[in-house]
Design a protein around this motif. Structure first.
Motif, mmCIF file in Angstrom:
data_model
loop_
_atom_site.group_PDB
_atom_site.id
_atom_site.type_symbol
_atom_site.label_atom_id
_atom_site.label_comp_id
_atom_site.label_asym_id
_atom_site.label_seq_id
_atom_site.Cartn_x
_atom_site.Cartn_y
_atom_site.Cartn_z
ATOM 1 N N ASP A 17 0.813 -1.208 0.000
ATOM 2 C CA ASP A 17 0.000 0.000 0.000
ATOM 3 C C ASP A 17 0.851 1.265 0.000
ATOM 4 O O ASP A 17 0.519 2.241 0.642
ATOM 5 N N ALA A 121 6.464 4.277 6.182
ATOM 6 C CA ALA A 121 6.675 3.313 7.262
ATOM 7 C C ALA A 121 7.513 2.165 6.729
ATOM 8 O O ALA A 121 7.336 1.720 5.591
ATOM 9 N N GLU A 123 8.760 -1.659 8.051
ATOM 10 C CA GLU A 123 8.673 -2.698 9.073
ATOM 11 C C GLU A 123 9.600 -3.852 8.714
ATOM 12 O O GLU A 123 9.595 -4.347 7.581
ATOM 13 N N SER A 265 5.521 0.707 3.533
ATOM 14 C CA SER A 265 4.071 0.903 3.409
ATOM 15 C C SER A 265 3.717 2.332 3.796
ATOM 16 O O SER A 265 4.575 3.115 4.220
ATOM 17 N N ASP A 266 2.452 2.662 3.653
ATOM 18 C CA ASP A 266 1.975 3.959 4.115
ATOM 19 C C ASP A 266 1.795 3.910 5.628
ATOM 20 O O ASP A 266 1.244 2.925 6.158
ATOM 21 N N PRO A 267 2.215 4.945 6.350
ATOM 22 C CA PRO A 267 2.032 4.941 7.810
ATOM 23 C C PRO A 267 0.595 5.220 8.205
ATOM 24 O O PRO A 267 -0.176 5.799 7.434
ATOM 25 N N GLN A 268 0.216 4.775 9.398
ATOM 26 C CA GLN A 268 -1.040 5.236 9.980
ATOM 27 C C GLN A 268 -0.756 6.584 10.631
ATOM 28 O O GLN A 268 0.394 6.914 10.944
ATOM 29 N N SER A 269 -1.786 7.382 10.849
ATOM 30 C CA SER A 269 -1.533 8.727 11.356
ATOM 31 C C SER A 269 -2.742 9.302 12.069
ATOM 32 O O SER A 269 -3.866 8.804 11.950
ATOM 33 N N PRO A 280 4.089 3.399 12.291
ATOM 34 C CA PRO A 280 4.002 2.195 11.466
ATOM 35 C C PRO A 280 2.623 1.545 11.584
ATOM 36 O O PRO A 280 2.001 1.567 12.657
ATOM 37 N N PRO A 281 2.131 0.956 10.527
ATOM 38 C CA PRO A 281 0.761 0.425 10.527
ATOM 39 C C PRO A 281 0.555 -0.819 11.367
ATOM 40 O O PRO A 281 -0.551 -1.045 11.848
ATOM 41 N N SER A 282 1.557 -1.640 11.556
ATOM 42 C CA SER A 282 1.369 -2.913 12.255
ATOM 43 C C SER A 282 1.718 -2.853 13.728
ATOM 44 O O SER A 282 1.703 -3.885 14.408
ATOM 45 N N ARG A 290 -2.941 7.027 19.547
ATOM 46 C CA ARG A 290 -3.899 7.885 18.841
ATOM 47 C C ARG A 290 -5.147 8.128 19.686
ATOM 48 O O ARG A 290 -5.625 9.260 19.795
#
Length: 514
Positions: A17, A121, A123, A265-269, A280-282, A290
């Motif tokens: 992603d 991100a 991992e 990958s794309d980071p969460q934010s 990082p997403p995982s 958050r």
């Protein structure tokens, strides 16, 4: 895609992603010599030759081990990027702080790159082998090589050589590592390999200031230096590690090693005052952070110059934020370590790596010299707790935060409290780090508090009628860099801090190493 001008092609990576591929003068002299012997970055139009070549603001680094921080800071003073500094800091940590950062572990990073004005991100978590076994397939080298290849300016050899010197020539044990070694207990030295490295001639565990030499690890670093990090995963050296893993009860194959890939990958934010807080997403604790932030922190209003941090709301939200979450390792865990870097160009990197347990399996490979991590299916999920984070405003292309929280379950709560005090209330980040913290995961439990809890927090808990008790272990460990007005616009607003619960070091600002 930005191609590193000074390295070979990108190491094995996958995409998901998102886009692809102060402490002893002797140490300083060793590091400076090893760096200055290296050639500059040919063909770039800029020569990166000597530690201290760069005058003015170079950026900064923070980590849990002083010698590693000094190496990362030296890389910045040579003109390196935050990614260069982070990778060099990690490679040094693998030598000087192996209980959490051995080459045998894994982790995650998050990056803000000002050129593309995007967050990324990365991992490289330790993985299980194809067949169930006791030893994890390591990810740290793949991850650092991928990070530096994509966002670095210097040669990979310049990144690894300082760590190679620390291992081969030797270094003095820092207070940070001496404490971790003492906490692990004398049984740690029951392993012949670890005893060779960490036991004195008198048969006792080494103490602070005593010299450590790791010739096998120095050989590993040498091979990694000339192979752009790939040698651990292919060929004869991969076979060495596989044999060491088998002796420790592992089932790793050469194919498992070769197939290991770091993942971009794309980071969460989440957002605060137009600052995107990237994670990082995982990493499970990212969601906890958050939720805490969105409950306890409010952005500035139209006429306000700063936001607000409501300690009562954040404290009341702890149990809900942690509800149903895998909180990972217990409070006070030292199985993971976090580090962060920013540079003169306006880039930021934060990483956390883990051995899943302190000193992992407590077995040092007799052929590879690598301290191995346990299979992730059989160990507390330390990676559910650590939290690297970078904050950037992409509207104005400024980085504001680079930080990482570790220390088991309280890591996310600790990070929320530190960033709220530093970024939102704009207190000096070192003062915020030293303030006491609070933490709990269940409403029925008393709130754990540290001795230095600030009066505002104490009053907030009292108003809520929350019972408290003194915390035994430390409540999270946070290494943080906060630039309240953004970088590169306002470098003088950047503060650098390592957590005083440990014995690390933060170095940054306009001064450069001698």
């Amino acid at each position: 895609m930005r191609i590193n001008r000074c390295t070979a092609p990108n190491p094995v990576v996958e995409t998901r992603d998102g886009p692809g591929p102060r402490q002893l003068w002797g140490v300083l002299v060793t590091v400076a010599l090893s760096l200055s012997l290296l050639a500059g970055c040919g063909g770039s139009g800029i020569q990166f030759n000597e530690v201290g070549d760069l005058k003015g603001f170079a950026g900064g680094v923070t980590s849990d081990e002083p010698q590693a921080t000094l190496i990362g800071r030296g890389i910045l003073s040579k003109g390196g990027t935050a990614a260069d500094a982070a990778a060099a800091t990690y490679m040094a940590l693998a030598v000087t702080y192996p209980g959490a950062a051995s080459l045998g572990g894994g982790g995650a990073c998050v990056v803000y790159d000002r050129v593309t004005n995007k967050g990324y991100a990365l991992e490289f978590l330790p993985k299980s082998a194809g067949r169930p076994g006791a030893v994890a397939v390591p990810g740290n080298v793949r991850g650092m090589a991928a990070l530096q290849a994509r966002f670095g300016k210097l040669r990979w050899t310049q990144i690894v050589s300082p760590a190679e010197s620390l291992a081969a020539i030797g270094h003095s044990m820092s207070r940070a590592t001496a404490r971790e070694l003492a906490a692990a207990g004398p049984e740690l030295l029951g392993d012949a390999g670890l005893a060779t490295v960490f036991r004195s001639g008198a048969g006792e565990p080494l103490r602070e200031g005593e010299r450590i030499r790791q010739p096998m690890l120095g050989d590993v670093m040498s091979r990694l230096r000339v192979s752009d990090g790939t040698d651990l995963y292919t060929g004869s050296f991969a076979e060495r590690f596989v044999r060491d893993a088998a002796a420790a009860g592992g089932t790793i194959t050469v194919e498992d090693m070769r197939a290991y890939a770091a993942v971009w990958s794309d980071p969460q934010s989440f957002e605060y005052d137009n600052i995107k807080m990237l994670m990082p997403p995982s990493v499970g604790a990212a969601a906890i952070l958050r939720r805490l932030w969105e409950t306890g922190v409010r952005g500035p209003g139209i006429l306000d110059t700063r936001g607000t941090y409501d300690r009562a709301r954040l404290a009341a939200a702890l149990d809900k934020a942690y509800a149903g979450a895998n909180t990972g390792a217990p409070a006070g865990s030292t199985a993971a370590t976090g580090f962060a870097a920013i540079d003169q160009y306006g880039n930021g990197v934060a990483c956390a790596v883990s051995m899943l347990r302190p000193f992992g399996l407590r077995k040092l490979g007799q052929q590879s010299g690598i301290l191995m991590a346990p299979d992730p299916s059989s160990a507390p999920d330390e990676m559910a707790a650590f939290t690297p984070i970078v904050g950037a405003n992409t509207n104005v292309k400024q980085v504001f935060v680079a930080a990482a929280g570790t220390g088991g379950a309280p890591a996310a709560a600790a990070l929320a409290q530190v960033l709220a005090g530093g970024l939102v209330e704009r207190h000096q980040i070192g003062t915020v780090e030293a303030a006491g913290r609070y933490f709990r995961t269940k409403t029925a439990d008393p709130m754990l508090i540290e001795n230095a809890l600030d009066p505002k927090a104490s009053d907030a808990l009292a108003k809520l009628g929350i019972a408290t008790r003194a915390s035994g272990p430390f409540l999270g460990r946070v290494n943080a860099i906060v630039c309240t007005e953004g970088l590169p616009r306002s470098p003088d607003t950047c503060g650098f801090a390592s957590d005083p619960r440990g014995f690390g070091l933060a170095e940054g600002g306009r001064t450069v190493l001698p």
